[in-house]
Enzyme design. Structure first.
Site, PDB file in Angstrom:
ATOM      1  N   LYS A  69     -46.960  16.473 -38.114  1.00  0.00           N
ATOM      2  CA  LYS A  69     -48.223  17.179 -37.863  1.00  0.00           C
ATOM      3  C   LYS A  69     -48.925  17.346 -39.199  1.00  0.00           C
ATOM      4  O   LYS A  69     -48.295  17.344 -40.250  1.00  0.00           O
ATOM      5  CB  LYS A  69     -47.946  18.555 -37.244  1.00  0.00           C
ATOM      6  CG  LYS A  69     -49.119  19.159 -36.505  1.00  0.00           C
ATOM      7  CD  LYS A  69     -49.311  18.553 -35.128  1.00  0.00           C
ATOM      8  CE  LYS A  69     -50.558  19.066 -34.452  1.00  0.00           C
ATOM      9  NZ  LYS A  69     -50.621  18.699 -33.037  1.00  0.00           N
ATOM     10  N   ASP A 111     -56.317  16.956 -32.846  1.00  0.00           N
ATOM     11  CA  ASP A 111     -55.764  18.248 -32.408  1.00  0.00           C
ATOM     12  C   ASP A 111     -56.944  19.223 -32.456  1.00  0.00           C
ATOM     13  O   ASP A 111     -58.105  18.780 -32.500  1.00  0.00           O
ATOM     14  CB  ASP A 111     -54.613  18.710 -33.318  1.00  0.00           C
ATOM     15  CG  ASP A 111     -53.859  19.915 -32.749  1.00  0.00           C
ATOM     16  OD1 ASP A 111     -53.148  19.756 -31.747  1.00  0.00           O
ATOM     17  OD2 ASP A 111     -53.999  21.030 -33.286  1.00  0.00           O
TER      18      ASP A 111
HETATM   19  P1  NDP Z   1     -60.062  21.753 -29.245  1.00  0.00           P
HETATM   20  O1  NDP Z   1     -60.440  22.024 -30.643  1.00  0.00           O
HETATM   21  O2  NDP Z   1     -60.740  20.656 -28.512  1.00  0.00           O
HETATM   22  O3  NDP Z   1     -60.221  23.082 -28.367  1.00  0.00           O
HETATM   23  C1  NDP Z   1     -59.519  24.244 -28.682  1.00  0.00           C
HETATM   24  C2  NDP Z   1     -59.998  25.348 -27.765  1.00  0.00           C
HETATM   25  O4  NDP Z   1     -59.206  26.505 -27.986  1.00  0.00           O
HETATM   26  C3  NDP Z   1     -61.430  25.754 -28.050  1.00  0.00           C
HETATM   27  O5  NDP Z   1     -62.030  26.221 -26.884  1.00  0.00           O
HETATM   28  C4  NDP Z   1     -61.257  26.881 -29.072  1.00  0.00           C
HETATM   29  O6  NDP Z   1     -62.343  27.794 -29.092  1.00  0.00           O
HETATM   30  C5  NDP Z   1     -60.013  27.554 -28.543  1.00  0.00           C
HETATM   31  N1  NDP Z   1     -59.301  28.188 -29.668  1.00  0.00           N
HETATM   32  C6  NDP Z   1     -58.849  27.580 -30.790  1.00  0.00           C
HETATM   33  N2  NDP Z   1     -58.285  28.462 -31.622  1.00  0.00           N
HETATM   34  C7  NDP Z   1     -58.392  29.646 -31.001  1.00  0.00           C
HETATM   35  C8  NDP Z   1     -57.978  30.964 -31.335  1.00  0.00           C
HETATM   36  N3  NDP Z   1     -57.359  31.223 -32.505  1.00  0.00           N
HETATM   37  N4  NDP Z   1     -58.219  31.943 -30.434  1.00  0.00           N
HETATM   38  C9  NDP Z   1     -58.848  31.680 -29.252  1.00  0.00           C
HETATM   39  N5  NDP Z   1     -59.262  30.461 -28.881  1.00  0.00           N
HETATM   40  C10 NDP Z   1     -59.030  29.461 -29.741  1.00  0.00           C
HETATM   41  O7  NDP Z   1     -58.472  21.528 -29.258  1.00  0.00           O
HETATM   42  P2  NDP Z   1     -57.555  20.842 -28.160  1.00  0.00           P
HETATM   43  O8  NDP Z   1     -58.090  21.109 -26.808  1.00  0.00           O
HETATM   44  O9  NDP Z   1     -57.315  19.442 -28.580  1.00  0.00           O
HETATM   45  O10 NDP Z   1     -56.178  21.625 -28.374  1.00  0.00           O
HETATM   46  C11 NDP Z   1     -55.849  22.821 -27.654  1.00  0.00           C
HETATM   47  C12 NDP Z   1     -54.346  23.055 -27.714  1.00  0.00           C
HETATM   48  O11 NDP Z   1     -53.669  21.946 -27.124  1.00  0.00           O
HETATM   49  C13 NDP Z   1     -53.747  23.193 -29.117  1.00  0.00           C
HETATM   50  O12 NDP Z   1     -52.636  24.071 -29.050  1.00  0.00           O
HETATM   51  C14 NDP Z   1     -53.264  21.788 -29.412  1.00  0.00           C
HETATM   52  O13 NDP Z   1     -52.256  21.780 -30.406  1.00  0.00           O
HETATM   53  C15 NDP Z   1     -52.736  21.408 -28.048  1.00  0.00           C
HETATM   54  N6  NDP Z   1     -52.580  19.974 -27.784  1.00  0.00           N
HETATM   55  C16 NDP Z   1     -53.656  19.115 -27.872  1.00  0.00           C
HETATM   56  C17 NDP Z   1     -53.494  17.796 -27.569  1.00  0.00           C
HETATM   57  C18 NDP Z   1     -54.650  16.856 -27.535  1.00  0.00           C
HETATM   58  O14 NDP Z   1     -54.457  15.706 -27.091  1.00  0.00           O
HETATM   59  N7  NDP Z   1     -55.844  17.240 -27.932  1.00  0.00           N
HETATM   60  C19 NDP Z   1     -52.175  17.231 -27.228  1.00  0.00           C
HETATM   61  C20 NDP Z   1     -51.130  18.224 -27.093  1.00  0.00           C
HETATM   62  C21 NDP Z   1     -51.354  19.530 -27.399  1.00  0.00           C
HETATM   63  P3  NDP Z   1     -63.403  27.708 -30.310  1.00  0.00           P
HETATM   64  O15 NDP Z   1     -64.142  26.434 -30.101  1.00  0.00           O
HETATM   65  O16 NDP Z   1     -64.215  28.928 -30.156  1.00  0.00           O
HETATM   66  O17 NDP Z   1     -62.570  27.710 -31.572  1.00  0.00           O
END
Ligand code: NDP
Length: 445
Positions: free
Chosen positions: A126, A166
């Site tokens: 990562k 991510d």
């Molecule tokens: P994105 O950046 O596309 O979206 C993240 C979402 O979560 C946004 O809506 C963001 O809101 C919110 N968020 C992020 N940090 C916080 C926080 N501290 N408190 C509250 N809300 C938060 O990321 P992904 O959708 O790609 O990833 C989401 C999760 O899934 C993560 O844990 C990631 O590690 C996991 N994941 C992702 C994969 C992928 O293929 N993308 C694969 C496997 C796991 P805001 O925009 O306001 O920050």
């Protein structure tokens, strides 16, 4: 003291101020007690657990870039190459102000077991930075990505280490990173990054894969209990890549999703989330969720947290780590939740996870439930090697098949050790067994 407790104590002592890393190690090693207790002497002799919890390589570097006013800014970049026993390092890059070494290590450690569960040849890693792409211009994001890749390129390659997206790293960032890698190395090495755009080697269905995979495995879980997704009410947190495509597939399978959230607030839409509106707000305009009520005046916007207070049949946390606490778990159970499946990495606190397991809530941990993303990244690598793209349907069918087999494996692993229905243990055990076999076969390294 048992071998496992010794190793946990050592991790805490040698990695101070990294609570998320401690949490991940503790959760995995606690579920491995059933194996380690039977093989303790042999494992101690080859220091198997010490090698498992120590990354093969950790890289930390300065990332200097210039903002639109001409001011030079400095961020910190990380890449933790955790374990390459079963394949080249593989794992995403997180761009978020909360990023530090401990968070990258927790994510890298989890990735080792997740990648093993996919059944594909990918090791765990990562990376990321405390840079925040939110509110930055495209030029500023490009400048950051070019500077980040100028250092990172020394350590990656299609047979060495393959980063991906991510939180905060989407198609735009991957494009800038790939362009800079190509410029520096002078070669079009398609398989060095995944999550690429379709015009330059990306895979159809990669964008959808994590969310879709989450729903495929949740459906499989429900079916083992004679239940279906159709007509179920679902809460989702987050409004990013994973959340959006989890909502899309849930709706396609006949469920009604009533919530989503970002880091400022959350939406309750009793008639079901308007996916087209959500995509416009988040993917096209890059706005905050407050804009949602412009599209749907009858929906409610609430600031702060609150998604888990809404009564639903199925909860899908898809935002970030430790976003679902013990109080949230109690509220979900009191409101009759049947199943919780993690789209994000470690979104439930340890207390919340234990509560679900002890109180009859079906629970799928992130390392199993969100593995569809990295599995499809590995399918992207296959297409890059073959120099031939596959259709959306081909990739989607392979993804569905991988998630069904993954569920069968973790179910079987849990049963084998007398822990039927405990998919946390099942995932950790099944993921560990493959890595252990490969580490043992390759000697002391
Ligand atoms: P994105 O950046 O596309 O979206 C993240 C979402 O979560 C946004 O809506 C963001 O809101 C919110 N968020 C992020 N940090 C916080 C926080 N501290 N408190 C509250 N809300 C938060 O990321 P992904 O959708 O790609 O990833 C989401 C999760 O899934 C993560 O844990 C990631 O590690 C996991 N994941 C992702 C994969 C992928 O293929 N993308 C694969 C496997 C796991 P805001 O925009 O306001 O920050």
């Amino acid at each position: 003291m048992s071998y496992i407790d010794e190793v946990i104590a050592q991790v805490i002592r040698e990695n101070p101020a990294e609570p998320e890393f401690h949490q991940a190690v503790r959760e995995v090693l606690d579920s491995l007690r059933v194996i380690v207790d039977r093989n303790e002497a042999a494992m101690r002799r080859v220091a198997l657990l010490e090698r498992l919890v120590n990354p093969e390589r950790q890289i930390k570097f300065r990332v200097s870039w210039t903002d639109d006013s001409g001011q030079v800014r400095v961020n910190t970049g990380y890449r933790v190459q955790f374990n390459s026993a079963i394949g080249p390092f593989k794992g995403g890059l997180r761009l978020h102000p909360s990023v530090n070494l401990g968070i990258i290590k927790f994510l890298g450690f989890e990735q080792v077991f997740k990648n093993s569960l996919t059944g594909l040849p990918i090791g765990g890693a990562k990376g990321g930075s405390d840079f925040d792409p939110k509110g930055k211009s495209d030029r500023e994001v490009m400048d950051f990505c070019q500077s980040f890749m100028t250092e990172l390129c020394k350590y990656i390659g299609e047979d060495t280490d393959v980063p991906a997206g991510d939180i905060g790293t989407g198609a735009r960032e991957i494009g800038f990173l790939f362009g800079q890698y190509k410029r520096i190395t002078g070669s079009f090495e398609g398989g060095v990054l995944t999550g690429k755009g379709l015009s330059y080697g990306g895979s159809l269905a990669r964008r959808e894969a994590t969310g879709y995979g989450l729903l495929y495995i949740t459906r499989q879980l429900l079916r083992t209990r004679g239940l279906e997704l159709a007509d179920k009410t679902v809460s989702v947190s987050g409004a990013g890549n994973v959340a959006i495509y989890a909502i899309e597939k849930a709706q396609q399978l006949g469920a009604k999703v009533v919530t989503c959230s970002d880091s400022n607030g959350w939406i309750y839409d009793p008639e079901g989330i308007d996916l087209a509106a959500l995509k416009t707000i988040k993917e096209v305009r890059r706005q905050r969720l407050t804009a949602y009520t412009d599209f749907r005046p009858n929906a409610e916007y609430h600031s702060g947290r609150g998604v888990w207070q809404v009564p639903v049949d199925i909860a899908l946390p898809c935002a970030t780590q430790n976003e679902l606490t013990l109080d949230d778990a109690r509220a979900l159970k009191a409101n009759g939740v049947l199943a919780v499946a993690e789209g994000a990495n470690m979104p439930s606190t340890r207390e919340a996870t234990d509560y679900f397991l002890e109180n009859g809530v079906l629970f799928l941990p992130g390392k199993a439930a969100n593995a569809g993303g990295v599995a499809t990244s590995a399918l992207e690598m296959s297409q890059n090697s073959e120099r031939r793209p596959w259709s959306f349907e081909t990739v989607d069918h392979k993804l569905e098949d991988i998630m069904i087999r993954l569920f069968a494996n973790i179910d079987e692993a849990a049963r084998t050790y007398g822990l039927e229905g405990n998919y946390v243990a099942g995932a950790n055990i099944a993921g560990f067994e493959r890595v252990r076999a490969a580490m043992n076969a390759q000697g002391i390294i």
